[in-house]
Design an enzyme around this catalytic site. Sequence first.
Site, PDB file in Angstrom:
ATOM      1  N   LYS A 277      -7.510   8.038   2.589  1.00 54.39           N
ATOM      2  CA  LYS A 277      -7.321   7.130   3.216  1.00 54.39           C
ATOM      3  C   LYS A 277      -6.804   7.865   4.725  1.00 54.39           C
ATOM      4  O   LYS A 277      -6.467   6.695   5.624  1.00 54.39           O
ATOM      5  CB  LYS A 277      -5.425   7.203   2.581  1.00 54.39           C
ATOM      6  CG  LYS A 277      -5.936   6.405   1.451  1.00 54.39           C
ATOM      7  CD  LYS A 277      -4.553   5.614   0.573  1.00 54.39           C
ATOM      8  CE  LYS A 277      -5.091   4.960  -0.724  1.00 54.39           C
ATOM      9  NZ  LYS A 277      -3.588   5.158  -1.058  1.00 54.39           N
TER      10      LYS A 277
ATOM     11  N   SER B 138      -3.949   2.466   5.332  1.00 51.30           N
ATOM     12  CA  SER B 138      -2.672   1.453   4.093  1.00 51.30           C
ATOM     13  C   SER B 138      -3.108  -0.226   4.179  1.00 51.30           C
ATOM     14  O   SER B 138      -2.801  -0.816   5.064  1.00 51.30           O
ATOM     15  CB  SER B 138      -0.596   1.519   4.826  1.00 51.30           C
ATOM     16  OG  SER B 138      -0.396   1.294   3.237  1.00 51.30           O
TER      17      SER B 138
ATOM     18  N   GLY C 270       0.765  -1.331   0.043  1.00 54.81           N
ATOM     19  CA  GLY C 270      -0.260   0.297   0.257  1.00 54.81           C
ATOM     20  C   GLY C 270       0.592   1.078  -0.314  1.00 54.81           C
ATOM     21  O   GLY C 270       2.467   0.905   0.398  1.00 54.81           O
ATOM     22  N   THR C 271       0.416   2.337   0.048  1.00 49.51           N
ATOM     23  CA  THR C 271       0.997   3.465  -0.010  1.00 49.51           C
ATOM     24  C   THR C 271       1.189   3.853   1.298  1.00 49.51           C
ATOM     25  O   THR C 271       0.299   3.574   1.907  1.00 49.51           O
ATOM     26  CB  THR C 271      -0.120   4.588  -0.871  1.00 49.51           C
ATOM     27  OG1 THR C 271      -1.276   4.792  -0.593  1.00 49.51           O
ATOM     28  CG2 THR C 271      -0.480   4.486  -2.401  1.00 49.51           C
ATOM     29  N   THR C 272       2.370   4.553   1.494  1.00 51.26           N
ATOM     30  CA  THR C 272       2.881   5.091   2.791  1.00 51.26           C
ATOM     31  C   THR C 272       1.378   5.902   3.218  1.00 51.26           C
ATOM     32  O   THR C 272       1.174   7.207   2.941  1.00 51.26           O
ATOM     33  CB  THR C 272       4.050   6.361   2.539  1.00 51.26           C
ATOM     34  OG1 THR C 272       5.247   5.048   2.044  1.00 51.26           O
ATOM     35  CG2 THR C 272       4.505   6.276   4.032  1.00 51.26           C
TER      36      THR C 272
END
Length: 253
Positions: free
Chosen positions: A67, A80, A35-37
Site C-alpha cells: 500500500k 487507501s 480502507g485501512t489507515t
Amino acid sequence: MQPLQNAGYDRAITVFSPDGRLFQVEYAREAVKRGTTSLGVKSDEGIVLVVDKRTSSKLVETKSIEKIFQIDDHIGAATSGLVADARSLIERARIESQVYKITYNEPIRVDNLAKKICDMKQLYTQNGGVRPFGSALIIGGIFEGESKLFETDPSGALIEYKATAIGSGRSDAMDVFEDKYEEGMSLDAAIDLALDAVYEATEGKTSAESVEIAVIEKDTEKYRKLSQEEVSSYIDQLVEKKSNDEEETESEE
C-alpha cells in the site's frame, strides 16, 4: 430508504442531483473511508509515509499486501480504498513521471505530479461509462530540497498538508496530528508521530508485521522503504512508550 427526489442520480453515470450532489463521488469517498489507515508526515529532514496493512485472515502473506509505492526516485505514495484502483493510479503516476523526465530532462515536481493524477481522477467524475476511482492517495516527495505532501480525493480535489491521514482511522490519526505535530521535526520524530497516530487509529493493534514505512530523505532526495528490522525497532519503542505512559497514569490515579 433513498429519498424519491434523489432516485436515479446515483445509477450508472455521475450526474448532479437536484441539490447539487454527485452521489457516485460520495460513494467513492465511502470506499476510501472503509480502507485501512494510511498516513503522511512532513518534516525538516524529509517525508514519512506509513500504512496499516492489517489482514482479515492469518493465512494471508502480509508481504504480498502493498500500500506504499515508489513513483520516482524522489516521490512515493500511500494509498487507501480499493486496491486495484490505487494500483491503476500508481501506474499512471509512474508513466507521467517518466514522460516528464524524458520530455524536460529533469525530475517532475511533486505538486505537478499530484495535479496530473487529480486531473485524471476528475475526468472519471465527468465522463459517461466510467465511475470515480474508489481510492485516495497521499503523495509525498522532495524537489530541490523542499518537502511536499499532498492528499488526493476521489473527486480530483487536491490539498497540501503538513501531516494527514486517509482511511478508516483518519479521524483518530488527525486528532493526534493536531495535538502533537510540531514545526521543525526530525525524520525520526516524524516516524514516531506517524506510528503514534497509527496506534490510536487501530486502537493499539499495531505490530511490525502490520505496519509498512517509507521515507524520502531531504539529504539524498531518494525514496527508501524501511526494512522489517527497522520497523520492528520503531514499533518496540512505541510499545514501550505506551506501556510507560499507562503505568504513569495508573500511579497518578
